[in-house]
Design a protein around this motif. Structure first.
Motif, short mmCIF file in Angstrom:
data_model
loop_
_atom_site.label_atom_id
_atom_site.label_comp_id
_atom_site.label_asym_id
_atom_site.label_seq_id
_atom_site.Cartn_x
_atom_site.Cartn_y
_atom_site.Cartn_z
N ASP A 86 0.82 -1.20 0.00
CA ASP A 86 0.00 0.00 0.00
C ASP A 86 0.86 1.26 0.00
N ALA A 87 0.28 2.40 0.34
CA ALA A 87 0.92 3.69 0.07
C ALA A 87 2.43 3.75 0.31
N PRO A 88 2.97 3.26 1.44
CA PRO A 88 4.41 3.38 1.64
C PRO A 88 5.24 2.73 0.52
N GLY A 89 4.64 1.75 -0.18
CA GLY A 89 5.34 1.08 -1.27
C GLY A 89 5.67 2.00 -2.43
N LYS A 90 4.89 3.08 -2.54
CA LYS A 90 5.08 3.99 -3.68
C LYS A 90 6.47 4.62 -3.68
N ARG A 91 7.01 4.81 -2.47
CA ARG A 91 8.33 5.46 -2.35
C ARG A 91 9.46 4.66 -2.97
N ILE A 92 9.26 3.33 -3.08
CA ILE A 92 10.36 2.52 -3.62
C ILE A 92 10.05 2.00 -5.03
#
Lengths: 246, 246, 246, 246, 246, 246
Positions: free
Chosen positions: E52-58
């Motif tokens: 989910d959202a935190p995955g977008k950073r990588i």
């Protein structure tokens, strides 16, 4: 009604010289109602017994007695424990069950069977007495819903009514301590409330597409049908053809 | 019921040698019911007429006839237009009104008045016949709600029932064209549905604080009362003191 | 607004040299608003009075004064008792009534009447001032619902708004004791809440079949119309033809 | 309002010789409202600007101008796309937002700030102008709920109002094609509806335990408070003490 | 899962000699999951990370590692504060979010991407790994609603899920005192409940017009589609054409 | 899972050298799961089988095998007919059942049994494996509701879950024609939806009086309890005493 009540009241009914008798009893197997059945059977007057689940056990007997019957499997016993035998509680329970039985089409089946008998008697043909055990299959196959989800919700409401019967029998005849039966009756009455809501939702769906079926009688007692709200009822051709077939 | 029906049926009732007669009629002023009233008045049997708004017009007559009366102002006429005289529609309407009259306490008042009469008859004292016109003030002053918002919602449900009566009279007796009366009846029946929901909400509030009052009779017919769901009903002291006062 | 307020404020309005004046007052018969009406009547500026039920009593006077009027019968008085004159309570009541009047089409009638006046003024033709008393018949005959049950629910919401007015007048001007008027006001405000819900339900029905009508103005102020959500508004031909007829 | 409108209208306001001016503008940074702010700042009349999120950007400017301000972060922009600029749609949107802002306590904060200013002016003390940016923390810390879940639902309603603002800004100023912005505005307006329902639910919880707080003014303008529905409002001691402290 | 857990468990997975690996992690950037990503990247097995959202950073890192990814922006963090880490509370929260993600079509996108990979592997063609960040635009453009208001309500439910994420991050990582974070988490969980209700309502709309789309697989794993409830699923032509294109 | 799957996967589990094994299977009597049971029984590792109604039939066998068991009678089979084996439909069904099992307390019983086992293992005492068949009596006697109507509604939700199981068995294994089984499955899924709503309502009641019980674990894994929302969890004394008794 016990036997004496029957002996006192029933003769007066026969004094009206009726063409048709409809006898409603939640449990027609116990002594009072059994007495009524005997008398109806011997009277020669076409008679129909309307009952719920306990009536199913005497189906063969009813047939031998030449009585018609309409047994509604999903018409549950109230939570007949002292704590709940408050007239208000009972009226609310009945209000919920009426709504379920009306919307799911049980009442439709019942009144149309009576309609058919009246039609036979009026036209002088010999009435064919109904031999019906109404269960969930009848809701599925005979109800008037256009939308399949409306029908699914109606079936669900009917299934819930059967579940209420099951729980209340447990609560009234099996559990002995109030700590055990009070929560069960309270639960059954909650299900009655939500079953009524579910049935209502089924009906609302039909309103949303203006496909709700109504079947008022004409002044002369003919069966009519209407669907779109703003249109007039018309003769119910399908139903009439069925009547002629018989 | 017309006059002939009355002449045929009523005598059989008297054959039961009743201690008390309760006569229910939506409009006791027309010929059939008027005939009943006469016969009740002359019978010497303590008799109570239960009626709705039209009954109010003959209040003086009822008093002269020595009849008790309970007139429920908020018990509305159904939308008696052909398009809506479908047995299912009618059962649903009644289901909604039953719920409103039960929860708002109208049924409580009615059954307690009958209870009191039975109590008098059983104890051999002379029954004081009720002379009641139940309107919104009775809901406000006599209903059993602990939460004031529950009561406000119950009053609202009752007011809606009165509004339904008003609209259906317009729809049934004033408007002539179906384009005009169909939307009015449909509207009245929608109000019945939402009034039932509002009444139900009032009752739910009492459940939320476990203050819902139930008043079951004991096996011997005594009036009992209970509040907390898991507790047993007790003798309704307040009510009994009232009975003794009379 | 009392007379002095009017004397101070109204002249400044005239300084704007208006083409049209709309005067909104819940009771235009009392002294302040009466003063306003006089001044409008004498000003020569086309003027419209928007009011609710009490405005109906001075209908003839308004006509004599050459003033247009739109009287909304179902725009109820708030429960103007000290206990309820909390700004939050009042805002919520208004929120509910706004929803009812918007959805049932009262606001549609009002803004279209103003639209027509502006159209006349812009095109230089002489404005025909509205003379309207909006009651339940207008909801039935002029509202934009495609589904007849949506319309029935909207009419029901409007009828409830009229009922609120009735109850609040009783609570504010007849009952004297707080034990009597508090439950009535609380009940009226509950009805407002449920009326808003009923109106909302009417609108939802139209969403369910994607037939909800919207009538935005174009940038140039033309009356447009759209039904399917994803389509663009088009010129409202029907409305324009009506305008040209006049 | 553009600059000319301001130049025409504002002087007339000053002619009333006001003690206090309240200026409401959704975006006080654009030319018309900026002109108003200048004039208020130079007038010497104590003035308060009420605005929503865009007002936050000119907070420093407002302080330099000596103006009070109440900036409501959760007062969302309507879906200002042609397809939705139907007067009925807009009234319904506003109805929903009014309900959210009233119940969550935003309106309470606003009117109490104004109350305090009026109190100062009446008592001749110099008014301390409010410098408030109302966000979710204020709902959490200043609202009047007794039940913590009621407060949680109210906070949720407020958060939803902020979300609406965010979506409508995207829909009105970022998306260009109707296929993209119509679903977004429709979605924002659905959230407004459900936010109003959530706020209403918060209020209902307080009704269920009869702990709903109301704060009507006395006839003399004093701030009063009441909790139990059937009791009278009393002087709001806590609030008065606060006033005296200043 | 920390690094040791990964070192212990992951080798066993590879022992199954998998054709495809799907790795689900709420935050794939921290050490344990980072270790997993490395191992997947080096394994040569086609692998997809669902996050989910935190995955977008990588995102860039994932691309460099040759991993597919499906990042669901609207899959919110639970309110991970001690007071709410009750297994029942967590199950209810998940129940609500499952309903939102299922109905809005997020799950549809996820399983169809996996379906496509399985199809490729089965047919021996080289699988094209998904590179998807699912946000509100995907709900708008890829969901299966026929009714545009159903879609608007579904989008609204999804937006609420994003809002929950935002609030819970504030409550879990920013606020320090329980007086501040408890109301925020409680509020976020209330929004989860109402988002589920809103999603459910979207689905109900499709039921009301019998246009609800279902996409069961055939026994052989083919993607089928059905709309009218009473009809059989058919091969999903549109989807198959898409597969062939690749 | 068939026997080969088990042979491939299960050994890897034992490689972790587990202290406790929990095996979840809807029907542990068929070959694959039977194979698992054998292996668990022979492994010497304390093992618990969690199953639903079909598991009850092998209760004796489970006891002979020395396996613990938790059989949840009200965990219904999904409507496993092709038409409904859409991943979205299944996720929604599960979402509803999760909510029912969580709120009614089934999940509470399950996790506390596991908690107790972990506690035994951590403290080095020999774990007493659970032998539980969870039916409506457990909901009545072990759930955490303070309000008796909340409990009644929870029991009702659980009873509905059992009814769903019954209907889906009929629909999946008895009825052959889609005209007959589709309405039954659709009905069962409607009941799942309303059961979730009823369970949710039960939980809401507890919120309304701020008596909702939460039982988070402490960081060290101790069982804690909290009731008032704004207060901190405390050690669950009652539960700990129970643990010490064993």
């Amino acid at each position: 009604m016990n036997v004496e009540d029957v002996e006192e009241a029933l003769p007066k009914i026969f004094e009206f010289d009726p063409d048709l008798l409809v006898f409603i009893s939640p449990n027609p197997s116990i002594s009072g109602p059994a007495n009524v059945r005997d008398k109806l059977s011997n009277s020669g007057v076409p008679s129909v017994v309307i009952s719920d689940a306990p009536g199913k056990r005497i189906k063969n007997e009813l047939e031998k007695q030449g009585l018609g019957y309409i047994i509604v499997m999903g018409d549950p016993l109230i939570g007949a424990r002292r704590e709940f035998l408050d007239p208000i509680e009972m009226a609310i329970f009945n209000s919920n069950i009426i709504k379920v039985l009306a919307i799911t089409g049980v009442y439709r089946i019942v009144h149309q069977e009576i309609d058919k008998l009246i039609h036979s008697i009026k036209t002088g043909s010999s009435p064919v007495l109904p031999k019906l055990i109404i269960d969930v299959n009848d809701i599925r196959d005979r109800s008037d819903f256009n939308n399949p989800y409306a029908k699914a919700k109606a079936i669900a409401a009917y299934e819930l009514a059967e579940k209420i019967a099951e729980i209340n029998i447990q609560a009234c005849f099996v559990e002995k301590e109030s700590d055990k039966y009070i929560p069960l009756v309270a639960c059954a009455h909650e299900i009655a409330q939500i079953a009524a809501k579910l049935a209502e939702e089924a009906r609302e769906i039909e309103k949303y597409s203006d496909t709700l079926v109504r079947k008022p009688h004409s002044k002369a007692g003919e069966m009519k049908i209407k669907t779109k709200l703003m249109l007039q009822p018309k003769l119910d051709e399908k139903l009439y053809r069925k009547l002629l077939e018989k």
